[in-house]
Scaffold this active site. Structure first.
Site, mmCIF file in Angstrom:
data_model
loop_
_atom_site.group_PDB
_atom_site.id
_atom_site.type_symbol
_atom_site.label_atom_id
_atom_site.label_comp_id
_atom_site.label_asym_id
_atom_site.label_seq_id
_atom_site.Cartn_x
_atom_site.Cartn_y
_atom_site.Cartn_z
ATOM 1 N N SER A 1 0.821 -1.215 0.000
ATOM 2 C CA SER A 1 0.000 0.000 0.000
ATOM 3 C C SER A 1 0.853 1.262 0.000
ATOM 4 C CB SER A 1 -0.929 0.006 1.219
ATOM 5 O OG SER A 1 -0.187 0.022 2.422
ATOM 6 N N ASP B 1 -1.466 9.133 5.789
ATOM 7 C CA ASP B 1 -1.882 8.824 7.157
ATOM 8 C C ASP B 1 -2.460 10.061 7.833
ATOM 9 O OD1 ASP B 1 -0.892 6.298 6.785
ATOM 10 O OD2 ASP B 1 0.947 6.618 7.933
ATOM 11 N N GLY C 1 1.506 4.182 4.270
ATOM 12 C CA GLY C 1 1.327 2.960 3.493
ATOM 13 C C GLY C 1 2.512 2.055 3.740
ATOM 14 N N ASN D 1 6.403 3.202 3.509
ATOM 15 C CA ASN D 1 7.170 3.273 4.748
ATOM 16 C C ASN D 1 8.425 2.401 4.693
ATOM 17 O OD1 ASN D 1 5.212 4.947 5.818
ATOM 18 N ND2 ASN D 1 4.169 3.302 6.916
ATOM 19 N N PHE E 1 -5.236 6.264 5.532
ATOM 20 C CA PHE E 1 -5.209 5.538 6.803
ATOM 21 C C PHE E 1 -5.524 6.540 7.896
ATOM 22 C CE2 PHE E 1 -2.552 4.168 10.511
ATOM 23 C CZ PHE E 1 -3.242 3.010 10.826
ATOM 24 N N PHE F 1 -9.136 2.159 7.188
ATOM 25 C CA PHE F 1 -8.334 2.281 5.976
ATOM 26 C C PHE F 1 -9.252 2.373 4.760
ATOM 27 C CE2 PHE F 1 -5.672 0.860 2.463
ATOM 28 C CZ PHE F 1 -4.482 1.521 2.711
ATOM 29 N N GLN G 1 -1.917 -6.246 8.002
ATOM 30 C CA GLN G 1 -3.288 -5.784 8.248
ATOM 31 C C GLN G 1 -4.345 -6.568 7.476
ATOM 32 O OE1 GLN G 1 -0.733 -3.750 7.318
ATOM 33 N NE2 GLN G 1 -0.852 -1.743 8.303
ATOM 34 N N GLY H 1 6.550 -1.388 12.864
ATOM 35 C CA GLY H 1 6.770 -2.665 12.191
ATOM 36 C C GLY H 1 7.349 -2.491 10.796
ATOM 37 N N ASP H 2 6.918 -1.463 10.092
ATOM 38 C CA ASP H 2 7.459 -1.198 8.756
ATOM 39 C C ASP H 2 8.946 -0.849 8.830
ATOM 40 O OD1 ASP H 2 4.903 -1.574 7.767
ATOM 41 O OD2 ASP H 2 4.417 0.563 7.790
#
Length: 327
Positions: free
Chosen positions: A8, A12, A48, A52, A102, A116, A171, A255-256
């Site tokens: 994605s 944000d 996204g 990221n 997002f 989202f 996700q 996490g990204d």
């Protein structure tokens, strides 16, 4: 090592709620839920998962390929990524839809409620990896959260063309059913999940944790404050702790960033332990910042954090890979 990241691309909208969501949720009434939280801060940022991850890789000196779909409003975002070293030539731009959105609210416990909107992301299914692979000779493709049909198409293409791939559904696991997840995961060179997603994958596919281990080469499971675990067939599991204590400002994109650092380590031929250490230090930068691409990385500071958390030997191995935009 040429790495492409498919997933994605989004804008944000990040809000903060001074309180705890848990105090306003009545378990017995969740089927009738109707709540509103008064946010006291709004940040509009680039995001996204693919954007990221690519940004994080580029900040450390890599040159990843971004694969995804965006709207005509992508111009400024494209310029930002290109300036930082991301190859954006293969982003599909929609003629009719806006870039995905997002919208996320974070409370004082770092719990999040998010929505989202896919928008142009739904056109990612039109992207074919073949011509990209012919041009760049891809060594690895991360298939991240994206339009579901695009995720399946990219995964199938990687299998058919013999391109090593990382399954990173994140996700999209919430909506996906068992057969869909099995198609994404089976045969992956790497599977990335957090701890909750790991159990969700098992529950929905009907595979035990051991069966999932057998269907992929390496599993990378992030464990929040407990670090990360890497499990590779035929090798002892590796546990990597987080990179020390940091000020927790906003968890969005952590996490990204971990994935970005891990991929930089893979591209440099480092061990999985070192890859996770790079990811953990980069994740700490994001956790200290509002927004998923607003952090800055200086080489000396980054390697200093590596040394403090993991020792001088780790910094010596990681150092040659870190060529930041602030050098």
């Amino acid at each position: 090592m040429q790495i492409a990241v498919a997933g994605s691309i989004a804008t944000d909208h990040l809000m903060t709620f001074r309180g705890r969501f848990a105090d306003s949720l009545v378990v017995e009434q969740l089927d009738k839920i109707s709540v509103s939280f008064l946010a006291d801060q709004l940040e509009i940022r680039r995001g996204g998962v693919a954007g990221n991850i690519c940004f994080g890789m580029a900040v450390l000196g890599a040159r990843p390929l971004l694969i995804g779909a965006a709207g005509e409003d992508f111009g400024d975002y494209r310029s930002w990524l290109t300036r930082h070293g991301v190859v954006t030539d293969h982003v599909h731009v929609s003629d009719t839809q806006h870039t995905a959105r997002f919208v996320c609210t974070t409370d004082d416990d770092m719990a999040q409620i998010a929505t989202f909107y896919a928008g142009a992301m739904s056109e990612a299914r039109m992207i074919e990896l073949g011509p990209i692979h012919e041009k760049w000779d891809l060594d690895l493709v991360l298939v991240g959260a994206d339009d579901p049909e695009a995720m399946l198409r990219h995964t199938d293409e990687c299998r058919n063309r013999g391109i090593p791939f990382i399954a990173d559904p994140s996700q999209q696991l919430a909506f996906a059913d068992g057969p869909f997840i099995r198609k994404l995961v089976d045969g992956a060179d790497y599977l990335f999940t957090n701890e909750y997603e790991s159990h969700l994958t098992s529950t929905k596919t009907g595979w035990s944790q051991d069966e999932i281990d057998d269907r992929v080469t390496t599993r990378v499971i992030t464990l929040g404050k407990n670090g990360a675990e890497i499990r590779t067939k035929g090798q002892p599991a590796v546990h990597v702790p987080v990179a020390g204590e940091v000020e927790r400002v906003d968890p969005t994109g952590v996490g990204d960033a971990f994935r970005a650092g891990f991929l930089v380590g893979l591209a440099g031929g480092l061990s999985h332990e070192r890859c996770a250490q790079i990811g953990s230090v980069l994740a700490a930068h994001v956790l200290e910042t509002v927004g998923t691409q607003e952090y800055q990385v200086g080489r000396a500071d980054f390697l200093g954090r590596v040394t403090s958390a993991y020792g001088a030997d780790a910094a010596a191995e990681i150092g040659p890979l870190v060529r930041t935009v602030r050098d």
